[in-house]
Motif scaffolding. Structure first.
Motif, PDB file in Angstrom:
ATOM      1  N   ALA A  39       0.833  -1.199   0.000  1.00 37.01           N
ATOM      2  CA  ALA A  39       0.000   0.000   0.000  1.00 37.01           C
ATOM      3  C   ALA A  39       0.870   1.253   0.000  1.00 37.01           C
ATOM      4  CB  ALA A  39      -0.929  -0.004   1.203  1.00 37.01           C
ATOM      5  N   LEU A  40       1.943   1.234   0.761  1.00 35.17           N
ATOM      6  CA  LEU A  40       2.872   2.370   0.745  1.00 35.17           C
ATOM      7  C   LEU A  40       3.562   2.500  -0.614  1.00 35.17           C
ATOM      8  CD1 LEU A  40       4.531   2.075   4.256  1.00 35.17           C
ATOM      9  CD2 LEU A  40       2.918   3.805   3.479  1.00 35.17           C
ATOM     10  N   GLY A  41       3.848   1.366  -1.233  1.00 37.36           N
ATOM     11  CA  GLY A  41       4.445   1.399  -2.573  1.00 37.36           C
ATOM     12  C   GLY A  41       3.512   1.997  -3.600  1.00 37.36           C
ATOM     13  N   MET A  42       2.224   1.700  -3.477  1.00 43.14           N
ATOM     14  CA  MET A  42       1.253   2.290  -4.409  1.00 43.14           C
ATOM     15  C   MET A  42       1.154   3.802  -4.199  1.00 43.14           C
ATOM     16  SD  MET A  42      -1.785  -0.488  -4.686  1.00 43.14           S
ATOM     17  CE  MET A  42      -2.483   0.250  -6.147  1.00 43.14           C
ATOM     18  N   ALA A  43       1.194   4.225  -2.950  1.00 44.84           N
ATOM     19  CA  ALA A  43       1.150   5.662  -2.667  1.00 44.84           C
ATOM     20  C   ALA A  43       2.400   6.353  -3.213  1.00 44.84           C
ATOM     21  CB  ALA A  43       1.013   5.891  -1.171  1.00 44.84           C
ATOM     22  N   ALA A  44       3.553   5.752  -3.008  1.00 45.99           N
ATOM     23  CA  ALA A  44       4.794   6.348  -3.502  1.00 45.99           C
ATOM     24  C   ALA A  44       4.833   6.372  -5.023  1.00 45.99           C
ATOM     25  CB  ALA A  44       5.987   5.573  -2.950  1.00 45.99           C
ATOM     26  N   GLY A  45       4.364   5.296  -5.646  1.00 46.31           N
ATOM     27  CA  GLY A  45       4.348   5.249  -7.111  1.00 46.31           C
ATOM     28  C   GLY A  45       3.436   6.291  -7.713  1.00 46.31           C
ATOM     29  N   SER A  46       2.255   6.457  -7.150  1.00 44.11           N
ATOM     30  CA  SER A  46       1.346   7.467  -7.696  1.00 44.11           C
ATOM     31  C   SER A  46       1.860   8.868  -7.409  1.00 44.11           C
ATOM     32  CB  SER A  46      -0.062   7.280  -7.133  1.00 44.11           C
ATOM     33  OG  SER A  46      -0.053   7.363  -5.736  1.00 44.11           O
ATOM     34  N   LEU A  47       2.555   9.068  -6.296  1.00 47.04           N
ATOM     35  CA  LEU A  47       3.149  10.371  -6.015  1.00 47.04           C
ATOM     36  C   LEU A  47       4.265  10.681  -7.003  1.00 47.04           C
ATOM     37  CD1 LEU A  47       3.206  12.807  -4.096  1.00 47.04           C
ATOM     38  CD2 LEU A  47       4.956  11.600  -2.804  1.00 47.04           C
ATOM     39  N   LEU A  48       5.101   9.689  -7.294  1.00 46.19           N
ATOM     40  CA  LEU A  48       6.172   9.909  -8.266  1.00 46.19           C
ATOM     41  C   LEU A  48       5.618  10.253  -9.643  1.00 46.19           C
ATOM     42  CD1 LEU A  48       8.776   7.139  -7.432  1.00 46.19           C
ATOM     43  CD2 LEU A  48       9.122   9.597  -7.335  1.00 46.19           C
ATOM     44  N   ILE A  49       4.573   9.575 -10.046  1.00 45.24           N
ATOM     45  CA  ILE A  49       3.978   9.875 -11.349  1.00 45.24           C
ATOM     46  C   ILE A  49       3.288  11.236 -11.327  1.00 45.24           C
ATOM     47  CG2 ILE A  49       2.165   9.170 -12.967  1.00 45.24           C
ATOM     48  CD1 ILE A  49       2.947   6.285 -12.371  1.00 45.24           C
ATOM     49  N   GLY A  50       2.702  11.594 -10.202  1.00 45.57           N
ATOM     50  CA  GLY A  50       1.967  12.848 -10.104  1.00 45.57           C
ATOM     51  C   GLY A  50       2.829  14.097 -10.079  1.00 45.57           C
ATOM     52  N   VAL A  51       4.093  13.973  -9.689  1.00 42.73           N
ATOM     53  CA  VAL A  51       4.953  15.159  -9.597  1.00 42.73           C
ATOM     54  C   VAL A  51       5.887  15.315 -10.781  1.00 42.73           C
ATOM     55  CG1 VAL A  51       4.870  15.235  -7.076  1.00 42.73           C
ATOM     56  CG2 VAL A  51       6.697  13.993  -8.206  1.00 42.73           C
ATOM     57  N   THR A  52       5.636  14.633 -11.875  1.00 35.59           N
ATOM     58  CA  THR A  52       6.532  14.699 -13.016  1.00 35.59           C
ATOM     59  C   THR A  52       6.312  15.932 -13.882  1.00 35.59           C
ATOM     60  OG1 THR A  52       5.035  13.294 -14.273  1.00 35.59           O
ATOM     61  CG2 THR A  52       6.875  12.219 -13.168  1.00 35.59           C
ATOM     62  N   ASN A  53       5.127  16.473 -13.922  1.00 37.93           N
ATOM     63  CA  ASN A  53       4.853  17.631 -14.771  1.00 37.93           C
ATOM     64  C   ASN A  53       5.245  18.930 -14.075  1.00 37.93           C
ATOM     65  OD1 ASN A  53       3.835  15.934 -16.704  1.00 37.93           O
ATOM     66  ND2 ASN A  53       1.737  16.145 -16.001  1.00 37.93           N
ATOM     67  N   ASP A  54       5.318  20.010 -14.862  1.00 31.84           N
ATOM     68  CA  ASP A  54       5.636  21.318 -14.307  1.00 31.84           C
ATOM     69  C   ASP A  54       4.421  21.961 -13.669  1.00 31.84           C
ATOM     70  OD1 ASP A  54       8.253  21.146 -15.077  1.00 31.84           O
ATOM     71  OD2 ASP A  54       7.911  22.101 -17.020  1.00 31.84           O
ATOM     72  N   GLY A  55       3.234  21.452 -13.927  1.00 30.76           N
ATOM     73  CA  GLY A  55       2.002  22.009 -13.391  1.00 30.76           C
ATOM     74  C   GLY A  55       1.822  21.649 -11.935  1.00 30.76           C
ATOM     75  N   PRO A  56       0.605  21.816 -11.452  1.00 28.44           N
ATOM     76  CA  PRO A  56       0.355  21.483 -10.046  1.00 28.44           C
ATOM     77  C   PRO A  56       0.513  19.985  -9.796  1.00 28.44           C
ATOM     78  CG  PRO A  56      -1.683  22.072 -11.185  1.00 28.44           C
ATOM     79  CD  PRO A  56      -0.562  22.330 -12.133  1.00 28.44           C
ATOM     80  N   THR A  57       0.993  19.663  -8.613  1.00 26.15           N
ATOM     81  CA  THR A  57       1.204  18.246  -8.272  1.00 26.15           C
ATOM     82  C   THR A  57      -0.082  17.648  -7.732  1.00 26.15           C
ATOM     83  OG1 THR A  57       1.935  18.867  -6.078  1.00 26.15           O
ATOM     84  CG2 THR A  57       3.630  18.623  -7.754  1.00 26.15           C
ATOM     85  N   VAL A  58      -0.041  16.367  -7.497  1.00 25.95           N
ATOM     86  CA  VAL A  58      -1.195  15.638  -7.007  1.00 25.95           C
ATOM     87  C   VAL A  58      -1.468  16.014  -5.567  1.00 25.95           C
ATOM     88  CG1 VAL A  58      -2.226  13.366  -6.689  1.00 25.95           C
ATOM     89  CG2 VAL A  58      -0.532  13.719  -8.461  1.00 25.95           C
TER      90      VAL A  58
END
Length: 58
Positions: A39-58
């Motif tokens: 579950a922590l891995g899923m949270a970390a993975g979605s956070l990593l994908i969410g912060v890749t753009n220059d726009g607002p993060t997740v």
């Protein structure tokens, strides 16, 4: 750098999903502690994908 974050995030999501699905099967023998780690891995993975753009993060 963004492709590395996306790749690592996707890998974390896939591995964590497989672990959680394996725990759901009866008699799998996988400890519940791995479920918490997954579950922590899923949270970390979605956070990593969410912060890749220059726009607002997740």
């Amino acid at each position: 750098m963004d492709t590395t974050k996306i790749g690592l995030g996707a890998l974390l999501l896939v591995v964590s999903s497989v672990l959680l699905l394996a725990i759901g099967t009866r008699g799998s023998g996988i400890p519940m502690l791995l479920g918490g780690i997954a579950a922590l891995g899923m949270a970390a993975g979605s956070l990593l994908i969410g912060v890749t753009n220059d726009g607002p993060t997740v």
